[in-house]
Design a protein around this motif. Structure first.
Motif, mmCIF file in Angstrom:
data_model
loop_
_atom_site.group_PDB
_atom_site.id
_atom_site.type_symbol
_atom_site.label_atom_id
_atom_site.label_comp_id
_atom_site.label_asym_id
_atom_site.label_seq_id
_atom_site.Cartn_x
_atom_site.Cartn_y
_atom_site.Cartn_z
ATOM 1 N N CYS A 167 -14.257 -23.944 -35.933
ATOM 2 C CA CYS A 167 -12.802 -23.224 -35.630
ATOM 3 C C CYS A 167 -13.728 -21.934 -34.336
ATOM 4 O O CYS A 167 -13.535 -21.156 -33.741
ATOM 5 C CB CYS A 167 -12.025 -23.307 -36.145
ATOM 6 S SG CYS A 167 -11.434 -25.091 -37.105
ATOM 7 N N HIS A 168 -13.925 -20.813 -35.644
ATOM 8 C CA HIS A 168 -14.137 -19.172 -34.953
ATOM 9 C C HIS A 168 -15.924 -18.949 -35.045
ATOM 10 O O HIS A 168 -16.797 -19.201 -35.784
ATOM 11 C CB HIS A 168 -13.769 -18.810 -36.410
ATOM 12 C CG HIS A 168 -12.412 -17.915 -36.285
ATOM 13 N ND1 HIS A 168 -11.579 -18.063 -35.673
ATOM 14 C CD2 HIS A 168 -11.365 -18.791 -37.214
ATOM 15 C CE1 HIS A 168 -10.169 -18.393 -35.764
ATOM 16 N NE2 HIS A 168 -9.851 -18.657 -36.892
ATOM 17 N N SER B 88 -1.523 -19.253 -38.761
ATOM 18 C CA SER B 88 -1.082 -19.132 -38.309
ATOM 19 C C SER B 88 -0.945 -19.737 -36.891
ATOM 20 O O SER B 88 -2.247 -20.799 -36.770
ATOM 21 C CB SER B 88 -2.093 -17.907 -37.334
ATOM 22 O OG SER B 88 -1.737 -16.828 -36.731
ATOM 23 N N VAL B 89 0.189 -19.298 -35.352
ATOM 24 C CA VAL B 89 0.030 -19.849 -34.319
ATOM 25 C C VAL B 89 0.843 -19.271 -33.227
ATOM 26 O O VAL B 89 1.924 -18.430 -33.913
ATOM 27 C CB VAL B 89 0.302 -21.392 -35.033
ATOM 28 C CG1 VAL B 89 1.862 -21.103 -35.660
ATOM 29 C CG2 VAL B 89 0.346 -21.887 -33.968
ATOM 30 N N THR C 177 -0.516 -16.476 -31.802
ATOM 31 C CA THR C 177 -1.076 -14.935 -32.190
ATOM 32 C C THR C 177 -1.471 -15.106 -30.441
ATOM 33 O O THR C 177 -1.562 -13.931 -29.407
ATOM 34 C CB THR C 177 -1.327 -14.998 -32.595
ATOM 35 O OG1 THR C 177 -0.038 -14.867 -34.064
ATOM 36 C CG2 THR C 177 -1.400 -12.950 -32.627
ATOM 37 N N TRP C 178 -2.713 -15.878 -30.433
ATOM 38 C CA TRP C 178 -4.198 -16.859 -29.293
ATOM 39 C C TRP C 178 -3.836 -16.989 -28.515
ATOM 40 O O TRP C 178 -3.906 -18.278 -27.805
ATOM 41 C CB TRP C 178 -4.975 -17.002 -29.910
ATOM 42 C CG TRP C 178 -5.627 -15.074 -30.879
ATOM 43 C CD1 TRP C 178 -4.821 -14.727 -32.297
ATOM 44 C CD2 TRP C 178 -6.282 -14.349 -31.093
ATOM 45 N NE1 TRP C 178 -5.480 -13.608 -32.305
ATOM 46 C CE2 TRP C 178 -6.758 -13.551 -31.520
ATOM 47 C CE3 TRP C 178 -7.157 -13.657 -29.281
ATOM 48 C CZ2 TRP C 178 -7.161 -12.213 -31.249
ATOM 49 C CZ3 TRP C 178 -8.042 -13.225 -28.398
ATOM 50 C CH2 TRP C 178 -7.821 -11.838 -29.768
ATOM 51 N N GLY C 179 -2.492 -18.660 -28.453
ATOM 52 C CA GLY C 179 -2.210 -19.763 -27.748
ATOM 53 C C GLY C 179 -1.454 -21.129 -29.265
ATOM 54 O O GLY C 179 -0.924 -20.657 -30.243
ATOM 55 N N MET D 92 -3.966 -22.517 -36.966
ATOM 56 C CA MET D 92 -4.686 -22.591 -37.749
ATOM 57 C C MET D 92 -4.484 -22.402 -38.975
ATOM 58 O O MET D 92 -3.138 -22.002 -40.052
ATOM 59 C CB MET D 92 -5.116 -20.509 -37.540
ATOM 60 C CG MET D 92 -6.328 -20.828 -39.192
ATOM 61 S SD MET D 92 -7.265 -19.260 -39.323
ATOM 62 C CE MET D 92 -5.911 -18.310 -39.642
ATOM 63 N N TYR E 159 -7.518 -5.213 -32.624
ATOM 64 C CA TYR E 159 -6.643 -5.042 -33.261
ATOM 65 C C TYR E 159 -7.288 -3.529 -34.068
ATOM 66 O O TYR E 159 -7.155 -3.293 -34.981
ATOM 67 C CB TYR E 159 -7.342 -5.974 -34.825
ATOM 68 C CG TYR E 159 -5.670 -7.670 -34.385
ATOM 69 C CD1 TYR E 159 -4.710 -7.180 -33.883
ATOM 70 C CD2 TYR E 159 -6.218 -8.929 -34.741
ATOM 71 C CE1 TYR E 159 -3.349 -7.901 -33.805
ATOM 72 C CE2 TYR E 159 -5.368 -9.333 -34.206
ATOM 73 C CZ TYR E 159 -3.973 -9.228 -34.165
ATOM 74 O OH TYR E 159 -3.663 -10.535 -34.036
ATOM 75 N N LYS F 156 -2.082 -14.007 -42.712
ATOM 76 C CA LYS F 156 -1.949 -14.973 -41.530
ATOM 77 C C LYS F 156 -3.694 -16.027 -42.526
ATOM 78 O O LYS F 156 -3.192 -16.822 -42.456
ATOM 79 C CB LYS F 156 -2.092 -14.590 -40.728
ATOM 80 C CG LYS F 156 -1.139 -13.988 -39.951
ATOM 81 C CD LYS F 156 -1.532 -13.426 -38.287
ATOM 82 C CE LYS F 156 -0.664 -13.579 -37.661
ATOM 83 N NZ LYS F 156 -0.620 -13.884 -36.419
HETATM 84 C C1 HEM Z 1 -11.307 -18.841 -43.915
HETATM 85 C C2 HEM Z 1 -11.287 -18.889 -43.006
HETATM 86 C C3 HEM Z 1 -10.283 -18.693 -42.072
HETATM 87 C C4 HEM Z 1 -10.387 -17.346 -42.202
HETATM 88 C C5 HEM Z 1 -10.874 -15.801 -42.538
HETATM 89 C C6 HEM Z 1 -9.893 -17.150 -40.361
HETATM 90 C C7 HEM Z 1 -9.427 -16.612 -39.948
HETATM 91 C C8 HEM Z 1 -8.689 -16.298 -38.613
HETATM 92 C C9 HEM Z 1 -7.528 -14.740 -37.992
HETATM 93 C C10 HEM Z 1 -8.144 -13.270 -38.844
HETATM 94 C C11 HEM Z 1 -7.264 -15.036 -37.004
HETATM 95 C C12 HEM Z 1 -6.387 -14.257 -35.981
HETATM 96 C C13 HEM Z 1 -4.947 -14.445 -36.515
HETATM 97 C C14 HEM Z 1 -4.300 -13.356 -35.565
HETATM 98 O O1 HEM Z 1 -4.146 -12.171 -34.375
HETATM 99 O O2 HEM Z 1 -2.986 -13.254 -36.433
HETATM 100 C C15 HEM Z 1 -7.120 -16.377 -36.661
HETATM 101 C C16 HEM Z 1 -6.394 -16.845 -35.943
HETATM 102 C C17 HEM Z 1 -6.623 -18.326 -35.350
HETATM 103 N N1 HEM Z 1 -7.585 -18.950 -36.396
HETATM 104 FE FE1 HEM Z 1 -8.853 -18.714 -38.091
HETATM 105 N N2 HEM Z 1 -9.659 -18.482 -39.713
HETATM 106 C C18 HEM Z 1 -10.456 -19.295 -41.029
HETATM 107 C C19 HEM Z 1 -10.128 -20.535 -40.897
HETATM 108 C C20 HEM Z 1 -9.564 -21.297 -39.613
HETATM 109 C C21 HEM Z 1 -9.522 -23.322 -39.201
HETATM 110 C C22 HEM Z 1 -10.438 -23.660 -40.231
HETATM 111 C C23 HEM Z 1 -9.085 -23.167 -38.116
HETATM 112 C C24 HEM Z 1 -9.171 -24.452 -37.458
HETATM 113 C C25 HEM Z 1 -9.534 -25.802 -38.114
HETATM 114 C C26 HEM Z 1 -8.897 -21.733 -37.308
HETATM 115 C C27 HEM Z 1 -8.324 -22.017 -36.367
HETATM 116 C C28 HEM Z 1 -8.148 -20.668 -35.619
HETATM 117 C C29 HEM Z 1 -6.899 -20.478 -34.227
HETATM 118 C C30 HEM Z 1 -6.601 -21.414 -33.586
HETATM 119 C C31 HEM Z 1 -6.497 -19.437 -34.553
HETATM 120 C C32 HEM Z 1 -5.138 -18.843 -33.909
HETATM 121 C C33 HEM Z 1 -4.042 -18.743 -33.644
HETATM 122 C C34 HEM Z 1 -3.012 -18.291 -33.482
HETATM 123 O O3 HEM Z 1 -2.764 -17.656 -32.214
HETATM 124 O O4 HEM Z 1 -1.934 -17.249 -33.796
HETATM 125 N N3 HEM Z 1 -9.431 -20.458 -38.364
HETATM 126 N N4 HEM Z 1 -8.329 -16.975 -37.848
#
Ligand code: HEM
Length: 75
Positions: A3-4, A40-41, A43-45, A49, A22, A35
């Motif tokens: 994902c990332h 989360s949802v 913030t970026w699109g 998550m 940030y 988050k």
């Molecule tokens: C422990 C594992 C993970 C960590 C540490 C992590 C960390 C983060 C962080 C720090 C952000 C930024 C949130 C913000 O700006 O407020 C984020 C956003 C996001 N993550 Fe993750 N993530 C994880 C797992 C995942 C997984 C498994 C997926 C996909 C299935 C995913 C998809 C996304 C998406 C789509 C966003 C944007 C959400 C938004 O627009 O608010 N992440 N993640």
């Protein structure tokens, strides 16, 4: 890691992109740790998550600090 990316966006934002966004935000470590566990949802699109309840509070803090310490990626 599906994902990332370290630098660029895949499903979610790249870790370097998150760090850049940030860098000057003193409240970011605490907020991002929350988050990571709660999900989360919006913030970026529109992609969600999912929450990561298996990640402990301490692990989330460590992950947030690590993400925020990433250097800027190549342009
Ligand atoms: C422990 C594992 C993970 C960590 C540490 C992590 C960390 C983060 C962080 C720090 C952000 C930024 C949130 C913000 O700006 O407020 C984020 C956003 C996001 N993550 Fe993750 N993530 C994880 C797992 C995942 C997984 C498994 C997926 C996909 C299935 C995913 C998809 C996304 C998406 C789509 C966003 C944007 C959400 C938004 O627009 O608010 N992440 N993640």
């Amino acid at each position: 890691m599906r994902c990332h990316g370290m630098v660029r966006k895949f499903v979610g934002p790249g870790f370097a992109e998150i760090a850049a966004r940030y860098r000057t935000d003193a409240a970011a470590p605490e907020r991002l740790a929350g988050k990571i566990r709660a999900g989360s949802v919006g913030t970026w699109g529109a992609v969600i998550m999912p929450r990561q309840p298996q990640v402990s509070e301490a692990e989330a803090q460590a992950l947030a600090a690590w993400i925020l310490s990433q250097p800027a990626g190549p342009p």
